[in-house]
Motif scaffolding. Structure first.
Motif, PDB file in Angstrom:
ATOM      1  N   GLY A  29       0.846  -1.025  -0.131  1.00 60.89           N
ATOM      2  CA  GLY A  29       0.029   0.080   0.057  1.00 60.89           C
ATOM      3  C   GLY A  29       0.763   1.269   0.021  1.00 60.89           C
ATOM      4  O   GLY A  29       0.515   2.163   0.643  1.00 60.89           O
ATOM      5  N   ARG A  30       2.012   1.240  -0.784  1.00 62.10           N
ATOM      6  CA  ARG A  30       2.683   2.488  -0.803  1.00 62.10           C
ATOM      7  C   ARG A  30       2.727   3.116  -2.160  1.00 62.10           C
ATOM      8  O   ARG A  30       3.223   2.666  -2.975  1.00 62.10           O
ATOM      9  CB  ARG A  30       4.268   1.937  -0.484  1.00 62.10           C
ATOM     10  N   PRO A  31       1.815   4.338  -2.310  1.00 63.62           N
ATOM     11  CA  PRO A  31       1.594   4.923  -3.498  1.00 63.62           C
ATOM     12  C   PRO A  31       2.733   5.430  -3.941  1.00 63.62           C
ATOM     13  O   PRO A  31       3.543   6.038  -3.092  1.00 63.62           O
ATOM     14  CB  PRO A  31       0.413   5.539  -3.551  1.00 63.62           C
ATOM     15  N   PRO A  32       3.248   5.705  -5.251  1.00 65.04           N
ATOM     16  CA  PRO A  32       4.109   6.452  -5.655  1.00 65.04           C
ATOM     17  C   PRO A  32       4.259   7.848  -5.124  1.00 65.04           C
ATOM     18  O   PRO A  32       3.144   8.605  -4.924  1.00 65.04           O
ATOM     19  CB  PRO A  32       4.452   6.597  -7.215  1.00 65.04           C
ATOM     20  N   THR A  33       5.350   8.754  -4.820  1.00 64.15           N
ATOM     21  CA  THR A  33       5.239  10.008  -4.435  1.00 64.15           C
ATOM     22  C   THR A  33       4.722  10.788  -5.653  1.00 64.15           C
ATOM     23  O   THR A  33       5.331  10.677  -6.685  1.00 64.15           O
ATOM     24  CB  THR A  33       6.889  10.479  -4.193  1.00 64.15           C
ATOM     25  N   PRO A  34       4.210  11.855  -5.270  1.00 65.50           N
ATOM     26  CA  PRO A  34       3.650  12.620  -6.347  1.00 65.50           C
ATOM     27  C   PRO A  34       4.613  13.484  -7.118  1.00 65.50           C
ATOM     28  O   PRO A  34       5.598  14.056  -6.268  1.00 65.50           O
ATOM     29  CB  PRO A  34       2.483  13.382  -5.804  1.00 65.50           C
ATOM     30  N   PRO A  35       4.557  13.890  -8.295  1.00 67.61           N
ATOM     31  CA  PRO A  35       5.596  14.503  -8.849  1.00 67.61           C
ATOM     32  C   PRO A  35       5.950  16.088  -8.279  1.00 67.61           C
ATOM     33  O   PRO A  35       6.796  16.548  -8.112  1.00 67.61           O
ATOM     34  CB  PRO A  35       5.079  14.631 -10.295  1.00 67.61           C
ATOM     35  N   TRP A  36       4.646  16.612  -7.954  1.00 69.11           N
ATOM     36  CA  TRP A  36       4.638  17.906  -7.382  1.00 69.11           C
ATOM     37  C   TRP A  36       5.600  17.699  -5.948  1.00 69.11           C
ATOM     38  O   TRP A  36       6.305  18.767  -5.888  1.00 69.11           O
ATOM     39  CB  TRP A  36       3.489  18.513  -6.867  1.00 69.11           C
ATOM     40  N   ALA A  37       5.290  16.721  -5.316  1.00 64.65           N
ATOM     41  CA  ALA A  37       6.225  16.898  -4.072  1.00 64.65           C
ATOM     42  C   ALA A  37       7.680  16.709  -4.264  1.00 64.65           C
ATOM     43  O   ALA A  37       8.734  17.166  -3.555  1.00 64.65           O
ATOM     44  CB  ALA A  37       5.707  15.727  -3.226  1.00 64.65           C
ATOM     45  N   LEU A  38       8.218  15.821  -5.317  1.00 59.63           N
ATOM     46  CA  LEU A  38       9.604  16.151  -5.783  1.00 59.63           C
ATOM     47  C   LEU A  38      10.000  17.287  -6.085  1.00 59.63           C
ATOM     48  O   LEU A  38      11.054  17.694  -5.932  1.00 59.63           O
ATOM     49  CB  LEU A  38       9.546  14.687  -6.879  1.00 59.63           C
ATOM     50  N   VAL A  39       9.139  17.801  -6.838  1.00 57.52           N
ATOM     51  CA  VAL A  39       9.434  19.359  -7.403  1.00 57.52           C
ATOM     52  C   VAL A  39       9.714  20.126  -6.150  1.00 57.52           C
ATOM     53  O   VAL A  39      10.670  21.022  -6.177  1.00 57.52           O
ATOM     54  CB  VAL A  39       8.462  19.963  -8.356  1.00 57.52           C
ATOM     55  N   LEU A  40       8.913  20.006  -5.130  1.00 60.08           N
ATOM     56  CA  LEU A  40       8.874  20.928  -3.835  1.00 60.08           C
ATOM     57  C   LEU A  40      10.282  20.630  -3.279  1.00 60.08           C
ATOM     58  O   LEU A  40      10.808  21.422  -2.753  1.00 60.08           O
ATOM     59  CB  LEU A  40       7.720  20.693  -3.203  1.00 60.08           C
ATOM     60  N   LEU A  41      10.676  19.425  -3.078  1.00 63.68           N
ATOM     61  CA  LEU A  41      11.933  18.913  -2.557  1.00 63.68           C
ATOM     62  C   LEU A  41      12.996  19.561  -3.153  1.00 63.68           C
ATOM     63  O   LEU A  41      14.050  19.746  -2.539  1.00 63.68           O
ATOM     64  CB  LEU A  41      11.714  17.339  -2.395  1.00 63.68           C
ATOM     65  N   GLY A  42      12.961  19.412  -4.589  1.00 61.31           N
ATOM     66  CA  GLY A  42      14.045  20.089  -5.304  1.00 61.31           C
ATOM     67  C   GLY A  42      14.232  21.462  -5.078  1.00 61.31           C
ATOM     68  O   GLY A  42      15.472  21.958  -5.040  1.00 61.31           O
ATOM     69  N   ALA A  43      13.125  22.396  -5.153  1.00 67.61           N
ATOM     70  CA  ALA A  43      13.147  23.811  -4.964  1.00 67.61           C
ATOM     71  C   ALA A  43      13.814  23.963  -3.433  1.00 67.61           C
ATOM     72  O   ALA A  43      14.537  24.689  -3.255  1.00 67.61           O
ATOM     73  CB  ALA A  43      11.696  24.339  -5.114  1.00 67.61           C
ATOM     74  N   LEU A  44      13.239  23.189  -2.361  1.00 67.07           N
ATOM     75  CA  LEU A  44      13.801  23.205  -1.083  1.00 67.07           C
ATOM     76  C   LEU A  44      15.269  22.901  -1.021  1.00 67.07           C
ATOM     77  O   LEU A  44      16.116  23.529  -0.316  1.00 67.07           O
ATOM     78  CB  LEU A  44      12.952  22.356  -0.132  1.00 67.07           C
ATOM     79  N   GLY A  45      15.677  21.797  -1.716  1.00 67.54           N
ATOM     80  CA  GLY A  45      17.272  21.640  -1.722  1.00 67.54           C
ATOM     81  C   GLY A  45      17.961  22.539  -2.219  1.00 67.54           C
ATOM     82  O   GLY A  45      18.983  23.005  -1.671  1.00 67.54           O
ATOM     83  N   ALA A  46      17.533  23.262  -3.287  1.00 62.10           N
ATOM     84  CA  ALA A  46      18.209  24.256  -3.989  1.00 62.10           C
ATOM     85  C   ALA A  46      18.280  25.749  -2.981  1.00 62.10           C
ATOM     86  O   ALA A  46      19.385  26.228  -3.164  1.00 62.10           O
ATOM     87  CB  ALA A  46      17.508  24.672  -5.187  1.00 62.10           C
ATOM     88  N   ALA A  47      17.163  25.964  -2.475  1.00 65.31           N
ATOM     89  CA  ALA A  47      17.146  26.853  -1.580  1.00 65.31           C
ATOM     90  C   ALA A  47      18.260  26.665  -0.484  1.00 65.31           C
ATOM     91  O   ALA A  47      18.914  27.501   0.145  1.00 65.31           O
ATOM     92  CB  ALA A  47      15.804  27.129  -1.004  1.00 65.31           C
ATOM     93  N   VAL A  48      18.182  25.416   0.338  1.00 70.05           N
ATOM     94  CA  VAL A  48      19.173  25.117   1.256  1.00 70.05           C
ATOM     95  C   VAL A  48      20.516  25.328   0.688  1.00 70.05           C
ATOM     96  O   VAL A  48      21.491  25.702   1.475  1.00 70.05           O
ATOM     97  CB  VAL A  48      18.897  23.770   1.899  1.00 70.05           C
ATOM     98  N   LEU A  49      20.805  24.880  -0.433  1.00 64.69           N
ATOM     99  CA  LEU A  49      22.434  25.055  -0.889  1.00 64.69           C
ATOM    100  C   LEU A  49      22.711  26.263  -1.175  1.00 64.69           C
ATOM    101  O   LEU A  49      23.915  26.766  -0.602  1.00 64.69           O
ATOM    102  CB  LEU A  49      22.335  24.298  -2.365  1.00 64.69           C
ATOM    103  N   ALA A  50      21.767  27.188  -1.502  1.00 64.38           N
ATOM    104  CA  ALA A  50      21.819  28.739  -1.657  1.00 64.38           C
ATOM    105  C   ALA A  50      22.110  29.175  -0.450  1.00 64.38           C
ATOM    106  O   ALA A  50      23.189  30.286  -0.228  1.00 64.38           O
ATOM    107  CB  ALA A  50      20.778  29.440  -2.440  1.00 64.38           C
ATOM    108  N   ALA A  51      21.483  28.916   0.593  1.00 63.42           N
ATOM    109  CA  ALA A  51      21.383  29.402   2.049  1.00 63.42           C
ATOM    110  C   ALA A  51      23.080  28.889   2.743  1.00 63.42           C
ATOM    111  O   ALA A  51      23.266  29.718   3.340  1.00 63.42           O
ATOM    112  CB  ALA A  51      20.413  28.824   2.951  1.00 63.42           C
ATOM    113  N   ALA A  52      23.457  27.737   2.425  1.00 70.73           N
ATOM    114  CA  ALA A  52      24.552  27.130   2.765  1.00 70.73           C
ATOM    115  C   ALA A  52      25.769  27.986   2.237  1.00 70.73           C
ATOM    116  O   ALA A  52      26.691  28.519   3.000  1.00 70.73           O
ATOM    117  CB  ALA A  52      24.843  25.714   2.412  1.00 70.73           C
ATOM    118  N   CYS A  53      25.700  28.298   0.829  1.00 69.93           N
ATOM    119  CA  CYS A  53      26.779  29.175   0.193  1.00 69.93           C
ATOM    120  C   CYS A  53      26.779  30.478   0.952  1.00 69.93           C
ATOM    121  O   CYS A  53      27.877  31.152   1.160  1.00 69.93           O
ATOM    122  CB  CYS A  53      26.333  29.310  -1.227  1.00 69.93           C
ATOM    123  N   TRP A  54      25.596  31.319   1.273  1.00 69.30           N
ATOM    124  CA  TRP A  54      25.484  32.578   1.824  1.00 69.30           C
ATOM    125  C   TRP A  54      26.317  32.330   3.165  1.00 69.30           C
ATOM    126  O   TRP A  54      27.108  33.308   3.542  1.00 69.30           O
ATOM    127  CB  TRP A  54      24.122  33.074   1.848  1.00 69.30           C
TER     128      TRP A  54
END
Length: 202
Positions: A29-54
């Motif tokens: 009963g484990r449905p696939p992760t919805p694409p919008w969630a993966l896009v959101l995680l990607g955007a969050l990861g990019a933001a974290v990397l940018a914050a780390a650089c700053w």
């Protein structure tokens, strides 16, 4: 797998009558992760990397903290890259007919957390390593880290599609996509490692 004559042949562990990987996943009963969630995680990861650089540009570590950060950076690299190598090695064995697709997916699922922890550890420990953000090599390394991040999310999505394959052999499209994801992963990890080594030289 497909034989040279074009007939489908069962990979080891996928004999007729044995429940497929998709059956076991759906039964759990484990449905696939919805694409919008993966896009959101990607955007969050990019933001974290940018914050780390700053943040890295405003952090000045003393010698002791710098030594600890270097050790943690190396440990994170071992954990992350080692897990990626293990997954890709099982994938190679699968293409050679020496492991089943189920073996590959189980290994990828088991090592998913160490891979992400390794990547997170590299970013966090890198805050204290005095990265030269004006260096082209450093910018390339950051681009490779971002590529590894996005590719990891894509590989997660791809793995879920492979789990839901009901037919054998696996469709060529998924095989090509898997090969591209593995190539990007290896190139990103090794490229960032090589640049990190060059930047660490006096």
């Amino acid at each position: 797998m497909a034989s040279s004559s074009g007939r489908a042949t069962a990979a080891p562990g996928l004999e007729p009558g044995r429940p497929a990987v998709a059956d076991s996943v759906e039964a759990a009963g484990r449905p696939p992760t919805p694409p919008w969630a993966l896009v959101l995680l990607g955007a969050l990861g990019a933001a974290v990397l940018a914050a780390a650089c700053w943040t890295a540009d405003h952090v000045h570590a003393d010698p002791l903290l710098l030594a600890v950060a270097r050790f943690l950076h190396l440990a994170a690299l071992i954990v992350g890259l080692g897990s990626v190598l293990a997954v890709d090695w099982f994938a190679i064995l699968w293409t050679l007919g020496r492991r089943s697709l189920e073996d590959v997916l189980r290994t990828a699922c088991a090592l998913q957390m160490p891979i992400w922890l390794g990547l997170a550890g590299l970013v966090l420990s890198g805050l204290f390593l005095r990265p030269d953000l004006a260096s082209p090599l450093t910018l390339i390394k950051l681009g490779l880290v971002l590529a590894v991040l996005f590719n990891g999310l894509y590989a997660h999505w791809l793995g879920q599609r492979l789990r839901h394959v009901h037919t054998r052999p696996v469709p060529r499209r998924l095989l090509i996509q898997s090969g591209i994801a593995a190539t990007v992963s290896q190139s990103g990890w090794w490229g960032a490692t090589a640049i990190g080594f060059v930047n660490s030289q006096p």
